[in-house]
Design an enzyme around this catalytic site. Structure first.
Site, PDB file in Angstrom:
ATOM      1  N   ARG A 198       5.916  -0.173  -5.496  1.00  0.00           N
ATOM      2  CA  ARG A 198       5.774  -1.262  -4.378  1.00  0.00           C
ATOM      3  C   ARG A 198       4.593  -2.236  -4.783  1.00  0.00           C
ATOM      4  O   ARG A 198       4.227  -3.168  -4.050  1.00  0.00           O
ATOM      5  CB  ARG A 198       5.012   0.005  -3.630  1.00  0.00           C
ATOM      6  CG  ARG A 198       6.369   1.067  -2.868  1.00  0.00           C
ATOM      7  CD  ARG A 198       5.284   1.972  -2.113  1.00  0.00           C
ATOM      8  NE  ARG A 198       4.969   1.256  -0.972  1.00  0.00           N
ATOM      9  CZ  ARG A 198       5.339   1.303   0.214  1.00  0.00           C
ATOM     10  NH1 ARG A 198       6.362   2.084   0.777  1.00  0.00           N
ATOM     11  NH2 ARG A 198       5.412   1.311   1.565  1.00  0.00           N
ATOM     12  N   GLU A 210      20.148 -17.640  -4.409  1.00  0.00           N
ATOM     13  CA  GLU A 210      19.428 -16.003  -5.374  1.00  0.00           C
ATOM     14  C   GLU A 210      19.616 -16.447  -6.565  1.00  0.00           C
ATOM     15  O   GLU A 210      17.723 -16.108  -7.225  1.00  0.00           O
ATOM     16  CB  GLU A 210      20.791 -14.989  -5.178  1.00  0.00           C
ATOM     17  CG  GLU A 210      20.415 -14.067  -5.465  1.00  0.00           C
ATOM     18  CD  GLU A 210      18.980 -13.050  -4.977  1.00  0.00           C
ATOM     19  OE1 GLU A 210      18.322 -13.702  -4.006  1.00  0.00           O
ATOM     20  OE2 GLU A 210      18.903 -12.181  -5.105  1.00  0.00           O
ATOM     21  N   TRP A 233      -2.331  -2.933  -1.615  1.00  0.00           N
ATOM     22  CA  TRP A 233      -1.951  -4.479  -1.322  1.00  0.00           C
ATOM     23  C   TRP A 233      -2.915  -4.814  -0.460  1.00  0.00           C
ATOM     24  O   TRP A 233      -2.563  -4.953   0.897  1.00  0.00           O
ATOM     25  CB  TRP A 233      -0.518  -4.128  -1.559  1.00  0.00           C
ATOM     26  CG  TRP A 233       0.247  -5.424  -2.166  1.00  0.00           C
ATOM     27  CD1 TRP A 233      -0.025  -5.968  -2.857  1.00  0.00           C
ATOM     28  CD2 TRP A 233       0.743  -6.032  -1.541  1.00  0.00           C
ATOM     29  NE1 TRP A 233       0.611  -7.607  -3.429  1.00  0.00           N
ATOM     30  CE2 TRP A 233       0.867  -7.281  -1.840  1.00  0.00           C
ATOM     31  CE3 TRP A 233       0.882  -6.722  -0.061  1.00  0.00           C
ATOM     32  CZ2 TRP A 233       1.945  -8.404  -1.224  1.00  0.00           C
ATOM     33  CZ3 TRP A 233       1.640  -7.670   0.342  1.00  0.00           C
ATOM     34  CH2 TRP A 233       2.079  -9.501  -0.167  1.00  0.00           C
ATOM     35  N   ASN A 272      -2.030   2.874   5.324  1.00  0.00           N
ATOM     36  CA  ASN A 272      -1.428   1.586   5.366  1.00  0.00           C
ATOM     37  C   ASN A 272      -1.169   0.681   7.183  1.00  0.00           C
ATOM     38  O   ASN A 272      -1.326   1.232   7.784  1.00  0.00           O
ATOM     39  CB  ASN A 272       0.469   2.036   4.924  1.00  0.00           C
ATOM     40  CG  ASN A 272       0.136   2.711   3.587  1.00  0.00           C
ATOM     41  OD1 ASN A 272      -0.470   2.212   3.095  1.00  0.00           O
ATOM     42  ND2 ASN A 272       0.992   3.220   3.076  1.00  0.00           N
ATOM     43  N   GLY A 273      -1.020  -0.890   6.443  1.00  0.00           N
ATOM     44  CA  GLY A 273      -0.423  -1.443   7.600  1.00  0.00           C
ATOM     45  C   GLY A 273      -1.978  -2.212   7.932  1.00  0.00           C
ATOM     46  O   GLY A 273      -2.651  -2.219   7.126  1.00  0.00           O
ATOM     47  N   LYS A 283      15.864 -14.915  -8.389  1.00  0.00           N
ATOM     48  CA  LYS A 283      15.177 -14.498  -9.486  1.00  0.00           C
ATOM     49  C   LYS A 283      15.026 -14.824 -10.412  1.00  0.00           C
ATOM     50  O   LYS A 283      13.960 -14.472 -10.543  1.00  0.00           O
ATOM     51  CB  LYS A 283      16.782 -14.012  -9.835  1.00  0.00           C
ATOM     52  CG  LYS A 283      17.316 -12.385  -9.558  1.00  0.00           C
ATOM     53  CD  LYS A 283      17.607 -11.489  -9.066  1.00  0.00           C
ATOM     54  CE  LYS A 283      15.955 -11.590  -7.755  1.00  0.00           C
ATOM     55  NZ  LYS A 283      16.526 -10.708  -6.584  1.00  0.00           N
ATOM     56  N   CYS A 303       0.703  -1.777   0.187  1.00  0.00           N
ATOM     57  CA  CYS A 303      -0.580  -0.035  -0.200  1.00  0.00           C
ATOM     58  C   CYS A 303       0.784   1.312   0.231  1.00  0.00           C
ATOM     59  O   CYS A 303       1.505   1.489   0.122  1.00  0.00           O
ATOM     60  CB  CYS A 303      -1.014   0.279   1.668  1.00  0.00           C
ATOM     61  SG  CYS A 303      -1.925  -1.446   1.567  1.00  0.00           S
ATOM     62  N   HIS A 345      21.201 -36.292  -1.946  1.00  0.00           N
ATOM     63  CA  HIS A 345      19.968 -37.085  -1.867  1.00  0.00           C
ATOM     64  C   HIS A 345      18.742 -36.888  -1.662  1.00  0.00           C
ATOM     65  O   HIS A 345      18.000 -36.380  -1.173  1.00  0.00           O
ATOM     66  CB  HIS A 345      20.773 -35.894  -0.206  1.00  0.00           C
ATOM     67  CG  HIS A 345      21.940 -36.656   0.406  1.00  0.00           C
ATOM     68  ND1 HIS A 345      22.356 -37.924   0.354  1.00  0.00           N
ATOM     69  CD2 HIS A 345      22.986 -35.384   0.043  1.00  0.00           C
ATOM     70  CE1 HIS A 345      23.649 -37.894   1.416  1.00  0.00           C
ATOM     71  NE2 HIS A 345      24.623 -36.454   0.892  1.00  0.00           N
ATOM     72  N   LYS A 391       7.260  -4.955  -3.049  1.00  0.00           N
ATOM     73  CA  LYS A 391       8.852  -4.298  -3.399  1.00  0.00           C
ATOM     74  C   LYS A 391       8.718  -4.163  -2.099  1.00  0.00           C
ATOM     75  O   LYS A 391      10.174  -3.822  -1.454  1.00  0.00           O
ATOM     76  CB  LYS A 391       8.897  -3.382  -3.658  1.00  0.00           C
ATOM     77  CG  LYS A 391      10.527  -2.903  -3.450  1.00  0.00           C
ATOM     78  CD  LYS A 391      11.392  -3.212  -4.645  1.00  0.00           C
ATOM     79  CE  LYS A 391      12.965  -2.938  -5.010  1.00  0.00           C
ATOM     80  NZ  LYS A 391      13.938  -4.124  -4.926  1.00  0.00           N
ATOM     81  N   GLU A 448      11.280 -15.689  -9.319  1.00  0.00           N
ATOM     82  CA  GLU A 448      10.035 -14.824  -9.193  1.00  0.00           C
ATOM     83  C   GLU A 448       9.769 -14.098 -10.715  1.00  0.00           C
ATOM     84  O   GLU A 448       9.021 -12.657 -10.605  1.00  0.00           O
ATOM     85  CB  GLU A 448      10.483 -13.925  -7.995  1.00  0.00           C
ATOM     86  CG  GLU A 448      11.715 -12.606  -8.120  1.00  0.00           C
ATOM     87  CD  GLU A 448      12.084 -11.461  -7.731  1.00  0.00           C
ATOM     88  OE1 GLU A 448      13.655 -11.766  -7.059  1.00  0.00           O
ATOM     89  OE2 GLU A 448      11.653 -10.748  -6.992  1.00  0.00           O
TER      90      GLU A 448
HETATM   91  O1  M6R Z   1      14.065  -4.321   2.063  1.00  0.00           O
HETATM   92  P1  M6R Z   1      14.074  -5.742   2.130  1.00  0.00           P
HETATM   93  O2  M6R Z   1      15.411  -6.372   2.047  1.00  0.00           O
HETATM   94  O3  M6R Z   1      13.938  -6.432   3.453  1.00  0.00           O
HETATM   95  O4  M6R Z   1      13.153  -7.037   1.655  1.00  0.00           O
HETATM   96  C1  M6R Z   1      13.264  -8.336   1.571  1.00  0.00           C
HETATM   97  C2  M6R Z   1      13.077  -9.246   0.350  1.00  0.00           C
HETATM   98  O5  M6R Z   1      11.195  -8.859   0.547  1.00  0.00           O
HETATM   99  C3  M6R Z   1      13.391  -9.435  -0.776  1.00  0.00           C
HETATM  100  O6  M6R Z   1      14.183  -9.091  -0.575  1.00  0.00           O
HETATM  101  C4  M6R Z   1      12.895 -10.077  -1.469  1.00  0.00           C
HETATM  102  O7  M6R Z   1      12.802 -11.536  -1.296  1.00  0.00           O
HETATM  103  C5  M6R Z   1      13.171  -9.023  -2.960  1.00  0.00           C
HETATM  104  N1  M6R Z   1      12.372  -7.912  -4.197  1.00  0.00           N
HETATM  105  C6  M6R Z   1      13.468 -10.537  -3.983  1.00  0.00           C
HETATM  106  O8  M6R Z   1      14.133  -9.939  -5.560  1.00  0.00           O
END
Ligand code: M6R
Length: 607
Positions: free
Chosen positions: A27, A479, A73, A97-98, A483, A2, A502, A602, A486
């Site tokens: 966001r 990672e 959101w 927000n929240g 990547k 949000c 395993h 984000k 996502e």
């Molecule tokens: O802002 P942060 O680093 O705390 O966010 C944590 C995760 O939400 C963030 O790293 C997320 O996994 C990435 N956007 C993925 O690319």
């Protein structure tokens, strides 16, 4: 996630709100809305499911001097127009927000008192509650209502009985005030209003603000005035826009030559063989006294934290554990004041990480935040903060923030190793001078991005991918898988290469590409064996290797992506750029929504 905006002044309120909301699109959101008081003193509410352009289409030209806007959101109730903000009760309109945790019990009470609910949201409770306590002072009504809620909020409130005032408040959800000339703003995020002003006031927890065209007054929840400092934001808006790249993600991948350099700037002290960490606020003695490090983070930042474990243990000889914020906060951690808790978070607003840090602080631990966002909540919650200085990251997929987090962990580990006499000055000098060369190496990888694009195209039909690595390359494998999944929606697993046998080896077949992160190092022969294990099962192998090994590895791999030669310890900084580009080009070929992948946001400011 949000977003909130609010405006009061002589400008074109509707367009300012729409423009500010657009700046929050990164966001992630599923509906948007606004409330304005028109020049006849009437509150006008517009909201719509979907994109801001759809909201824009339903807002007529109206002259107004005050308004609030929101991108939602969904957390409570589906992403529908009905559930979009603002929510109103009587003359009162609220954007929020929240999460209001006790909204169910408040809702039942309010219903029994005759209030009628038309949405499934927790926010509507706030609107009715403020209305319930309103007599003639809007700020007082908001303060009283907030005294009854549990949970987190950043809110903007207006009423047509007070067309010259906006009320805002915050607890555990970010909120800022923008100061203009004869106009003022509220927002949940700086880029929202940077086009209009770079003069910012950060609002702290449990503060309530009265914003008028010519004044901003901040109070605590008892109504006492609070003095606030004005900050000048140096980012220009240009830095937050795409600068000619088709996607923010690609722009941000390319920015790594600069962001990695920025993270190191002023911190490398090669002459001494150490790192300048004045801002850390921990002297050598204090560093020596830590018996353990606990790293807490989520998502990509967690993967950075995993590399941190190898670095703190391998270079500084200090036992290190890594946990995700969401697990740590509900675990029974064994912590002592001699444990240093390091929280890694790009945004500094991730709810799980923040909660975990508060939990750790309650054990008397020192907490050190590594974050990218100056003034973020974590920077105020943690006892120590260091900034990655990667610059604003708009793409939902973390890229430059990840490599800057890694650089920060290298610097910290070297500094800790020196303070604890685990590394001599020569080794530190050598590592620091190799670090200095990393931006140049990244440039070379970027120059050859076409090869990675070719590789992505070759395997674009794959339904499953594996990423494997050993030791410091294992976090890069995780990672890489994160990547790819996502942004391209291809199923991908990151594995410690030795673990394949395993279980997951059962999934390896000719249709499953395996990306092996295999630069030279003490586990190189081991991963070569793992590569042979998967080729024996007909899998295609994409090998990320040192440029010197190109010819040797070509015998076993279907595609070889070389990285420039650096110290073994530092290779994750280079292989990370390769896996980012591989994910990017795969998503591009599949025509995915790269900067705003489905279901993701984000900044994850709710649990
Ligand atoms: O802002 P942060 O680093 O705390 O966010 C944590 C995760 O939400 C963030 O790293 C997320 O996994 C990435 N956007 C993925 O690319």
């Amino acid at each position: 996630m949000c977003g909130i905006v609010g405006y009061i002044g002589d400008g074109d309120t509707v367009n300012i709100l729409l423009e500010s909301l657009r700046k929050l699109e990164y966001r992630g959101y599923d509906s948007a809305g606004m409330a304005i008081i028109d020049d006849k003193g009437k509150a006008r509410i517009f909201k719509n499911e979907g994109e801001i352009s759809e909201l824009e289409a339903i807002v007529p030209e109206i002259s107004s001097h005050v308004g609030i806007g929101h991108t939602r959101w969904a957390t409570h109730g589906r992403p529908t127009t009905q559930n979009a903000h603002p929510h109103c009760s009587g003359n009162i309109c609220v954007v929020h927000n929240g999460i209001i945790e006790n909204y169910q019990e408040l809702k039942s009470e309010l219903i029994s008192e005759g209030f009628v609910f038309i949405s499934d949201t927790d926010t509507e409770v706030l609107a009715h509650l403020i209305n319930k306590y309103y007599s003639d002072d809007l700020g007082l009504a908001v303060g009283t209502a907030l005294g009854h809620v549990r949970g987190s909020y950043a809110i903007g409130v207006l009423s047509n009985e007070h067309p010259d005032e906006l009320i805002a408040a915050r607890k555990d959800s970010p909120l800022i005030i923008g100061l203009g000339k004869d106009e003022n703003f509220i927002a949940s995020d700086i880029p929202a209003i940077l086009k209009y002003t770079n003069r910012i006031i950060y609002i702290d927890n449990l503060e309530l603000i009265s914003v008028k065209q010519g004044s901003v007054r901040v109070f605590d929840m008892e109504g006492n005035p609070v003095e606030k400092e004005e900050h000048i934001i140096e980012w220009d808006l240009e830095a937050a826009e795409k600068a000619g790249y088709p996607h923010f993600m690609l722009k941000e991948i390319h920015e790594q030559t600069r962001s990695i350099h920025e993270t190191m700037t002023g911190r490398l002290h090669e002459l001494e063989g150490d790192v300048n960490f004045g801002e850390l606020g921990l002297d050598r003695n204090e560093i020596r006294q830590f018996q353990r490090i606990e790293i807490i983070a989520c998502g990509t930042s967690y993967n950075a934290g995993l590399l941190g474990k190898y670095l703190f243990e391998g270079l500084a000889g200090i036992h290190t554990d890594v946990d995700t914020g969401s697990e740590f906060r509900y675990s029974s951690p064994v912590l002592a004041p001699s444990t240093l808790v390091i929280a890694i978070t790009q945004s500094g607003e991730t709810a799980d990480t923040l909660a975990a840090v508060r939990e750790a602080a309650s054990y008397g631990c020192r907490t050190l935040a590594i974050t990218n966002v100056v003034g973020s909540t974590i920077s105020r919650d943690a006892s120590h903060t260091i900034y990655t200085r990667a610059g604003p990251e708009i793409g939902v997929a973390a890229t430059k923030s990840f490599t800057s987090q890694l650089v920060m962990l290298y610097l910290l580990a070297i500094h800790f190793a020196r303070a604890r006499s685990m590394m001599d000055a020569d080794r530190a000098r050598m590592l620091l001078s190799e670090l200095r060369k990393i931006p140049g190496h990244v440039s070379r990888i970027l120059e050859d991005a076409g090869t990675i694009h070719e590789c992505a195209s070759m395997f674009v039909k794959a339904k499953d991918y594996f990423f494997i690595g050993r030791n410091i390359n294992y976090p890069v494998a995780l990672e890489g898988a994160l990547k790819l999944k996502e942004i391209s929606y291809i199923h991908a697993e990151g594995y410690a290469a030795g673990e394949l046998k395993h279980g997951p080896l059962a999934l390896i077949s000719k249709d499953v590409p395996v990306v092996a992160i295999a630069p030279q190092g003490h586990t190189y022969d081991k991963i070569l064996s793992n590569i042979k294990e998967v080729t024996a099962r007909d899998a295609s192998v994409i090998a990320i290797v040192d440029c010197d090994d190109y010819c040797e590895i070509e015998k076993f791999a279907d595609f070889v992506i070389p990285i420039p030669k650096t110290d073994e310890m530092l290779t994750p900084l280079l292989s990370s750029v390769v896996i980012q580009l591989l994910a990017y080009y795969t998503a591009l070929e599949l025509k995915c929504s790269i900067d705003k992948p489905r279901n993701l946001a984000k900044s994850v400011t709710v649990e």
